[in-house]
Design a protein around this motif. Structure first.
Motif, PDB file in Angstrom:
ATOM      1  N   VAL A  15      -5.117   0.597   6.469  1.00  0.00           N
ATOM      2  CA  VAL A  15      -4.505   1.035   5.212  1.00  0.00           C
ATOM      3  C   VAL A  15      -5.597   1.275   4.172  1.00  0.00           C
ATOM      4  O   VAL A  15      -6.722   0.785   4.303  1.00  0.00           O
ATOM      5  CB  VAL A  15      -3.495   0.000   4.678  1.00  0.00           C
ATOM      6  N   ALA A  19      -3.399   0.154  -1.075  1.00  0.00           N
ATOM      7  CA  ALA A  19      -2.073   0.098  -0.445  1.00  0.00           C
ATOM      8  C   ALA A  19      -1.213  -0.991  -1.083  1.00  0.00           C
ATOM      9  O   ALA A  19      -1.691  -2.091  -1.380  1.00  0.00           O
ATOM     10  CB  ALA A  19      -2.224  -0.156   1.053  1.00  0.00           C
ATOM     11  N   ASP A  22       4.409  -3.187   0.521  1.00  0.00           N
ATOM     12  CA  ASP A  22       5.259  -2.648   1.584  1.00  0.00           C
ATOM     13  C   ASP A  22       4.430  -1.930   2.644  1.00  0.00           C
ATOM     14  O   ASP A  22       4.702  -2.046   3.850  1.00  0.00           O
ATOM     15  CB  ASP A  22       6.293  -1.674   0.993  1.00  0.00           C
ATOM     16  N   THR A  23       3.426  -1.188   2.212  1.00  0.00           N
ATOM     17  CA  THR A  23       2.567  -0.482   3.160  1.00  0.00           C
ATOM     18  C   THR A  23       1.811  -1.470   4.036  1.00  0.00           C
ATOM     19  O   THR A  23       1.681  -1.279   5.260  1.00  0.00           O
ATOM     20  CB  THR A  23       1.574   0.422   2.400  1.00  0.00           C
ATOM     21  N   LYS A  26       4.286  -2.974   6.590  1.00  0.00           N
ATOM     22  CA  LYS A  26       4.625  -2.043   7.672  1.00  0.00           C
ATOM     23  C   LYS A  26       3.477  -1.890   8.659  1.00  0.00           C
ATOM     24  O   LYS A  26       3.689  -1.829   9.880  1.00  0.00           O
ATOM     25  CB  LYS A  26       5.008  -0.690   7.073  1.00  0.00           C
ATOM     26  N   ALA A  27       2.254  -1.822   8.127  1.00  0.00           N
ATOM     27  CA  ALA A  27       1.093  -1.690   9.012  1.00  0.00           C
ATOM     28  C   ALA A  27       0.955  -2.919   9.895  1.00  0.00           C
ATOM     29  O   ALA A  27       0.675  -2.815  11.098  1.00  0.00           O
ATOM     30  CB  ALA A  27      -0.172  -1.479   8.171  1.00  0.00           C
TER      31      ALA A  27
END
Length: 339
Positions: A15, A19, A22-23, A26-27
């Motif tokens: 990322v 980031a 949430d990012t 998710k990663a």
């Protein structure tokens, strides 16, 4: 890892440095599934990679750790105290399935688990229907694992997962006084709730088994409804006591008599004694707020209600009253006020 021991956790998760949470989450989910030992049995490289992405998520998902990491780099854990980045040891056999593990891991790192109420702290993913003032809140996942689980700093016995949730419901005075029914949308399920007569502000109702759902286990918490009462133009509730202001004319206060009043059940007639002072109260027994085994009393506080204007005849009578007045209403007050 670089030669000086520095891990670029953003690069580990793939990322950008800016980031958002949430990012990052998710990663991590994507990489955790990719390198999970159950998916790669016997692959030590995958297991090492899995621990690395877990360590990266532990740091980047915690606002304080992330701030220190971005500021101090490889020395972040020494800046401001607090361990972290020391590696993550995992006993994968203690989980029934992968979803159990992921949700436990996200809870350990302070991130949201899956399932449950939308918008709740901890990010429960199911969701209530709309229309609840105050919204919903659930208790997040606990941190730390027992022996055989994560062996990172601060690890201890597993804290119980709190699957309970809360909602706030606003009731009219009439609904609270008489009781009512409400239909709630809970995780795509319609639930009928009976609110008993006589609930008060701050009352809390428990709906057993209607809270957040833990994926993979079928466990479900309870839903707690916090009740609020909307203001009413006449009635107010002071603890268990129902109160209202009773407006009276000048002659009613002075001479007394039977007057027509309002009660929650309709109109009634009460006798006002002569010479009552403003602020005194009349008590109507059994006409107040519903209580266990009956009704409380209603207190009516007397107030003077003057008309917007007096008729000519009324003005003449008031002039006669002023001329005939035998005492000064402020004599004692002025005498007592001297310093």
């Amino acid at each position: 890892m670089s030669a000086n021991g520095y891990r670029d956790y953003f690069k580990v998760l793939g990322v950008e440095r800016g980031a958002d949470a949430d990012t990052v989450k998710k990663a991590f989910r994507k990489l955790a599934r990719q390198y999970h030992p159950d998916v790669n049995p016997g692959d030590k490289g995958a297991e090492a990679k899995f621990k690395e992405v877990s360590e990266a998520y532990e740091v980047l998902s915690d606002p304080d750790k992330r701030r220190r990491y971005e500021q101090f780099g490889q020395y972040w854990s020494q800046a401001g105290g607090g361990g972290g980045g020391a590696g993550v040891d995992v006993d994968f056999g203690r989980y029934g399935n992968f979803d159990d593990f992921i949700n436990d891991l996200l809870g350990r790192f302070g991130g949201p688990g899956g399932g449950g109420f939308a918008g709740a702290p901890g990010g429960f993913g199911g969701g209530f229907g709309s229309g609840f003032p105050g919204g919903f809140s659930g208790g997040g996942f606990g941190s730390g694992f027992g022996p055989g689980g994560f062996a990172g700093p601060g690890a201890g016995r597993a804290a119980p997962v709190n699957l309970d949730a809360e909602a706030t419901i606003s009731l009219t005075f009439s609904e609270a006084f008489r009781g009512c029914e409400r239909t709630l949308a809970v995780n795509d399920e319609r639930v009928q709730v009976r609110i008993p007569a006589g609930v008060k502000p701050g009352s809390r109702l428990r709906l057993k088994g209607k809270g957040n759902l833990q994926p993979g286990t079928g466990r479900r918490g309870d839903l707690y409804l916090n009740l609020q009462l909307q203001d009413h133009p006449v009635w107010s509730l002071d603890g268990d006591q129902l109160k209202a202001e009773l407006p009276l004319s000048l002659d009613e206060l002075a001479l007394g008599g039977d007057v027509r009043v309002a009660t929650p059940d309709g109109e009634a007639t009460v006798t006002v004694p002569p010479g009552m002072a403003v602020g005194r109260s009349l008590r109507l027994k059994g006409k107040g707020w519903p209580q266990q085994g009956g009704r409380g009393d209603l207190l009516l506080s007397l107030s003077l209600k003057q008309p917007a204007s007096y008729s000519e005849q009324e003005r003449q009578l008031l002039e006669q009253l002023r001329a005939a007045r035998s005492s000064d209403p402020r004599a004692d007050w002025i005498s007592s006020a001297r310093l």
